[in-house]
Design a protein around this motif. Structure first.
Motif, PDB file in Angstrom:
ATOM      1  N   ASN A 180       0.788  -1.231   0.000  1.00 17.49           N
ATOM      2  CA  ASN A 180       0.000   0.000   0.000  1.00 17.49           C
ATOM      3  C   ASN A 180       0.821   1.283   0.000  1.00 17.49           C
ATOM      4  N   ARG A 181       2.040   1.256   0.501  1.00 22.78           N
ATOM      5  CA  ARG A 181       2.892   2.439   0.494  1.00 22.78           C
ATOM      6  C   ARG A 181       4.296   2.070   0.033  1.00 22.78           C
ATOM      7  N   PRO A 182       4.429   1.660  -1.225  1.00 24.87           N
ATOM      8  CA  PRO A 182       5.761   1.283  -1.728  1.00 24.87           C
ATOM      9  C   PRO A 182       6.740   2.450  -1.749  1.00 24.87           C
ATOM     10  N   ASP A 183       6.235   3.675  -1.596  1.00 26.98           N
ATOM     11  CA  ASP A 183       7.119   4.845  -1.563  1.00 26.98           C
ATOM     12  C   ASP A 183       7.862   4.967  -0.242  1.00 26.98           C
ATOM     13  N   ILE A 184       7.427   4.240   0.791  1.00 25.63           N
ATOM     14  CA  ILE A 184       8.104   4.297   2.089  1.00 25.63           C
ATOM     15  C   ILE A 184       9.252   3.291   2.083  1.00 25.63           C
ATOM     16  N   CYS A 185      10.455   3.797   1.922  1.00 20.82           N
ATOM     17  CA  CYS A 185      11.639   2.933   1.837  1.00 20.82           C
ATOM     18  C   CYS A 185      12.088   2.520   3.237  1.00 20.82           C
ATOM     19  N   HIS A 186      12.608   1.306   3.338  1.00 21.64           N
ATOM     20  CA  HIS A 186      13.015   0.730   4.621  1.00 21.64           C
ATOM     21  C   HIS A 186      14.536   0.800   4.750  1.00 21.64           C
ATOM     22  N   TYR A 187      15.014   1.451   5.820  1.00 22.68           N
ATOM     23  CA  TYR A 187      16.439   1.546   6.107  1.00 22.68           C
ATOM     24  C   TYR A 187      16.700   0.961   7.501  1.00 22.68           C
ATOM     25  N   ARG A 188      17.928   0.511   7.696  1.00 21.68           N
ATOM     26  CA  ARG A 188      18.282  -0.064   8.986  1.00 21.68           C
ATOM     27  C   ARG A 188      19.573   0.551   9.509  1.00 21.68           C
ATOM     28  N   LEU A 189      19.566   0.962  10.779  1.00 22.09           N
ATOM     29  CA  LEU A 189      20.749   1.486  11.444  1.00 22.09           C
ATOM     30  C   LEU A 189      21.337   0.393  12.331  1.00 22.09           C
ATOM     31  N   THR A 190      22.639   0.170  12.217  1.00 26.60           N
ATOM     32  CA  THR A 190      23.282  -0.889  12.995  1.00 26.60           C
ATOM     33  C   THR A 190      24.356  -0.362  13.945  1.00 26.60           C
ATOM     34  N   THR A 191      24.926   0.808  13.665  1.00 33.52           N
ATOM     35  CA  THR A 191      26.023   1.333  14.476  1.00 33.52           C
ATOM     36  C   THR A 191      25.496   2.002  15.739  1.00 33.52           C
ATOM     37  N   PRO A 192      25.899   1.551  16.922  1.00 30.01           N
ATOM     38  CA  PRO A 192      25.423   2.211  18.150  1.00 30.01           C
ATOM     39  C   PRO A 192      26.031   3.600  18.287  1.00 30.01           C
ATOM     40  N   VAL A 193      25.252   4.515  18.830  1.00 26.71           N
ATOM     41  CA  VAL A 193      25.755   5.869  19.084  1.00 26.71           C
ATOM     42  C   VAL A 193      25.642   6.236  20.562  1.00 26.71           C
ATOM     43  N   ARG A 194      24.768   5.558  21.298  1.00 26.62           N
ATOM     44  CA  ARG A 194      24.633   5.832  22.729  1.00 26.62           C
ATOM     45  C   ARG A 194      25.745   5.137  23.507  1.00 26.62           C
ATOM     46  N   TRP A 195      26.346   4.105  22.895  1.00 27.22           N
ATOM     47  CA  TRP A 195      27.487   3.409  23.469  1.00 27.22           C
ATOM     48  C   TRP A 195      28.399   2.969  22.329  1.00 27.22           C
ATOM     49  N   TYR A 196      29.506   2.335  22.657  1.00 30.54           N
ATOM     50  CA  TYR A 196      30.474   1.950  21.638  1.00 30.54           C
ATOM     51  C   TYR A 196      30.143   0.598  21.027  1.00 30.54           C
ATOM     52  N   PRO A 197      30.628   0.352  19.800  1.00 29.36           N
ATOM     53  CA  PRO A 197      30.442  -0.986  19.210  1.00 29.36           C
ATOM     54  C   PRO A 197      31.043  -2.063  20.105  1.00 29.36           C
ATOM     55  N   GLU A 198      30.486  -3.285  19.984  1.00 29.56           N
ATOM     56  CA  GLU A 198      30.904  -4.424  20.812  1.00 29.56           C
ATOM     57  C   GLU A 198      30.686  -4.139  22.290  1.00 29.56           C
ATOM     58  N   ASP A 199      29.616  -3.455  22.575  1.00 31.71           N
ATOM     59  CA  ASP A 199      29.276  -3.069  23.945  1.00 31.71           C
ATOM     60  C   ASP A 199      29.033  -4.305  24.806  1.00 31.71           C
ATOM     61  N   PRO A 200      29.747  -4.465  25.922  1.00 32.88           N
ATOM     62  CA  PRO A 200      29.593  -5.678  26.739  1.00 32.88           C
ATOM     63  C   PRO A 200      28.254  -5.767  27.464  1.00 32.88           C
ATOM     64  N   LEU A 201      27.628  -4.632  27.787  1.00 30.14           N
ATOM     65  CA  LEU A 201      26.341  -4.674  28.488  1.00 30.14           C
ATOM     66  C   LEU A 201      25.244  -5.203  27.573  1.00 30.14           C
ATOM     67  N   GLU A 202      25.174  -4.687  26.361  1.00 29.45           N
ATOM     68  CA  GLU A 202      24.189  -5.178  25.399  1.00 29.45           C
ATOM     69  C   GLU A 202      24.463  -6.645  25.068  1.00 29.45           C
ATOM     70  N   THR A 203      25.733  -6.979  24.861  1.00 31.63           N
ATOM     71  CA  THR A 203      26.099  -8.356  24.532  1.00 31.63           C
ATOM     72  C   THR A 203      25.698  -9.307  25.646  1.00 31.63           C
ATOM     73  N   PHE A 204      25.924  -8.891  26.899  1.00 29.58           N
ATOM     74  CA  PHE A 204      25.594  -9.762  28.024  1.00 29.58           C
ATOM     75  C   PHE A 204      24.105 -10.074  28.055  1.00 29.58           C
ATOM     76  N   TRP A 205      23.260  -9.044  27.982  1.00 29.64           N
ATOM     77  CA  TRP A 205      21.823  -9.275  28.131  1.00 29.64           C
ATOM     78  C   TRP A 205      21.236 -10.007  26.930  1.00 29.64           C
TER      79      TRP A 205
END
Length: 701
Positions: A338-363
């Protein structure tokens, strides 16, 4: 032994000396007084505005909030986040709180002493324990304890033991992105969405802490400052858009805040409005921003996207958001069509913490979420399997951390729109919850999760349940069928209710689900279970599947699911003679309720022989229960219609009363209109009017 105040102060301060350190997890374990004392000391070291406290068992006063209100923390940031596991352990809430901690910050989890925590009776266990269940030992809590000790960087303060306060882990600093962007990915996406030839609408998905809400705010600021377009922002919770407004100020610092949720820029504005605000129906000339879209009911979300000419959305789909899977399985296909004009993008790089964050990885590891992305991607492939090579086993609830069991929750999450991380507690800690697993070698390809319900445990309450004056936690099938038929005996039968059935997309249409059901059926017969049941959001395909599996429709739901917008359907497969004896009555009551349903065409008509005497006895009993104040009118819709039809054949019935009942039945799904016609004050007054009418009529007869 326990750390000195100075050593604890120095350890906490070491994380704030430089921003190049990873986030940390501190576990405080011991008596309530011990944990409260450690917490009090920690809180003194941090500015109150940089602290979040979730759970109120240890510190009931503000600013601590109850675990059930964890969504209020979405969109906020802090340096010190405290999770009070004395109230309960809820993975959704843990993940939400962990997502608020910024670089170099600390998350604190307080729990009873490790030796007693697995057997600890939580203050709030209603989210996974049914009536009559008592958890004697939590496998999930037991599995966390060794992980606290083995994970790098986790600090542990345990009453009566030597404190473990490891040096904070250093992060690999990323190259700085040009202001105001926090990552090259964020900058690249902003530039792509602001090109003259860019698609004006987009969907941004990401795990928490990736800067998606801030990016939306920057785009809002861009449209205010350069495109001369006002912006409407909406979300399920007002406080969740804090980061959106921070992003707005980055790109449009001249915007002036006139109140908490309203910014002005000349004649333009950026405003947050609730989901039911009338302005959302007239936003053709404005940019519409929808934050955390997966938390919005899908019918409402589709309506918003259909009305707005330009829409930007963000959402998180993993972890705490229970409707994230519904967003993927129900909303994204609608968006494509119904809305093919809405393109889907994905963000993967964390900005609130650093990549390979141990807290996120642990949980993510602790709550079995590490494999979710792999499972989702697998939907793009097809794999054939030899039926003779499929092995079906009962899940070992004592090993939630087993690498093989780590596949279970991700499979359920990608297959069912209501599955969230909280399901992990039910899978392993709910005493009456079990799961059958279908294996191809060491690969989990299918599951059926089921819950034991009813039994003699409900006998003392069965009469109250059958007329609707009592409702207990859980036991959906037992309570629903007893209430439907006014039969207390049905509340005390033993049911195995199928909560979830799922097959990896690559292995579907190879009869794996049927094989699982047949295995469950054999186990149920061996255990003398009275019936198998299942409840789901009704679709034609699902109904056909369960009909082919030998189930009959039993009870249509009257309310649409808040997430999917679908009506539920309870289906039943009687196994014992006692349950089979109720099948004709169940089918007749189902037929009655279906005739009055708002959307009867969605449901399958029952095929059953009639027993008018049993139905008449059931309907008469329900009507007398209404008169006695033991049953609500809404739980006897079909019997009221049946009685009105019986009376229409008699010339002795007062015309006004007969007309009143007829009008009520005609407006059964629109009681407000009925109430206005008879100058009644609302639904409750309308039910009292019908009750009085029945008293007069049944008294006459």
């Amino acid at each position: 032994m326990e750390p000195t105040p100075k050593s604890l102060t120095n350890w906490l301060a070491s994380g704030s000396e430089t921003s190049s350190l990873h986030r940390r997890l501190l576990v405080i374990s011991g008596s309530e007084s011990f944990c409260r004392g450690q917490l009090t000391h920690l809180l003194k070291q941090q500015h109150p505005k940089e602290v979040q406290i979730l759970g109120q068992a240890l510190l009931p006063e503000a600013p601590a909030i109850a675990l059930s209100a964890f969504r209020q923390r979405l969109g906020t940031e802090c340096k010190l986040a405290v999770y009070d596991a004395y109230e309960a352990l809820r993975p959704n809430a843990v993940l939400a709180l962990a997502g608020t901690v910024t670089r170099g910050g600390t998350m604190v989890l307080c729990c009873p002493d490790f030796d007693s925590w697995p057997a600890y009776q939580e203050q709030n266990a209603g989210h996974y324990l049914s009536y009559g269940e008592t958890l004697r030992f939590s496998e999930i809590r037991a599995s966390l304890i060794p992980q606290f000790y083995s994970a790098a960087g986790v600090a542990i303060i345990r009453e009566g033991h030597e404190a473990i306060l490891p040096t904070p882990l250093k992060a690999v600093k990323q190259d700085a992105s040009p202001w105001p962007f926090k990552s090259a990915e964020q900058q690249s996406l902003f530039e792509a969405l602001t090109l003259p030839s860019a698609t004006p609408s987009a969907l941004l998905t990401a795990d928490r802490g990736r800067g998606k809400s801030t990016l939306l705010g920057m785009l809002a600021g861009y449209y205010l400052a350069t495109q001369r377009k006002s912006v409407l922002v909406t979300s399920r919770y007002a406080d969740s858009v804090t980061q959106v407004f921070k992003g707005l100020k980055l790109l449009c610092p001249q915007a002036e805040q006139s109140d908490k949720y309203f910014y002005e820029f000349g004649s333009l504005h950026c405003q947050w409005v609730p989901l039911d605000h009338p302005a959302l129906k007239q936003c053709q000339d404005q940019l519409l921003i929808i934050d955390e879209a997966a938390g919005i009911p899908i019918p409402l979300l589709t309506a918003l996207c259909a009305q707005a000419s330009q829409v930007l959305m963000t959402t998180t789909m993993r972890g705490y958001e229970g409707s994230g899977r519904g967003f993927i399985t129900r909303f994204l296909p609608w968006l494509t069509d119904n809305r093919p004009d809405i393109c889907h993008y994905r963000l993967t790089t964390p900005v609130r913490w650093y990549p390979e964050d141990p807290l996120e990885t642990f949980w993510y590891k602790a709550f079995c979420l590490t494999q979710q992305d792999d499972v989702i991607e697998e939907a793009q492939t097809t794999s054939c399997v030899n039926q003779h090579e499929i092995n079906i086993t009962l899940a070992d609830k004592s090993q939630p951390g087993n690498p093989l069991n780590q596949q279970l929750l991700p499979l359920l999450m990608q297959a069912h729109y209501q599955t969230s991380a909280d399901e992990l507690i039910r899978l392993y800690d709910s005493p009456q919850n079990e799961t059958l697993l279908a294996w191809a070698g060491e690969k989990l390809i299918g599951v059926v999760n089921f819950q034991s319900e009813g039994t003699k445990a409900l006998a003392p309450l069965s009469a109250a349940i059958a007329c609707g004056t009592r409702r207990v936690n859980g036991h959906l099938s037992a309570q629903g069928l007893a209430l439907l038929t006014a039969a207390p005996d049905l509340a005390t039968l033993t049911y195995w209710r199928i909560n979830r059935i799922a097959v990896l997309p690559a292995y579907r249409r190879q009869h794996i689900a049927s094989k699982l059901i047949q295995s469950l059926l054999a186990r149920a017969n061996d255990a003398n279970v009275d019936a198998l049941t299942t409840s789901f959001g009704v679709t034609g395909d699902l109904q056909r599947f369960w009909l082919q599996a030998g189930f009959i429709p039993a009870k249509p739901g009257l309310k649409q699911d808040a997430s999917s917008g679908e009506y539920s359907l309870l289906m039943l497969r009687p196994l014992t003679a006692k349950c089979q004896s109720y099948q004709p009555l169940i089918s007749q009551r189902y037929r009655q309720e279906l005739q009055l349903h708002p959307t009867p065409a969605l449901f399958t008509e029952p095929q059953t022989s009639l027993d008018d005497s049993a139905l008449a006895e059931c309907c008469t009993l329900m009507l007398r229960q209404i008169i006695d104040g033991k049953r609500s009118v809404q739980h006897a819709r079909g019997p009221i219609q049946w009685y009105q039809q019986q009376l229409s054949q008699s010339s002795l019935v007062p015309a006004n009363d007969l007309s009143l009942l007829g009008d009520f039945i005609s407006h059964i799904n629109d009681i407000s209109t009925f109430a206005k016609r008879y100058r009644l004050t609302g639904k409750k007054a309308a039910e009292l009017e019908i009750k009085a009418c029945l008293e007069r009529l049944i008294g006459v007869n």
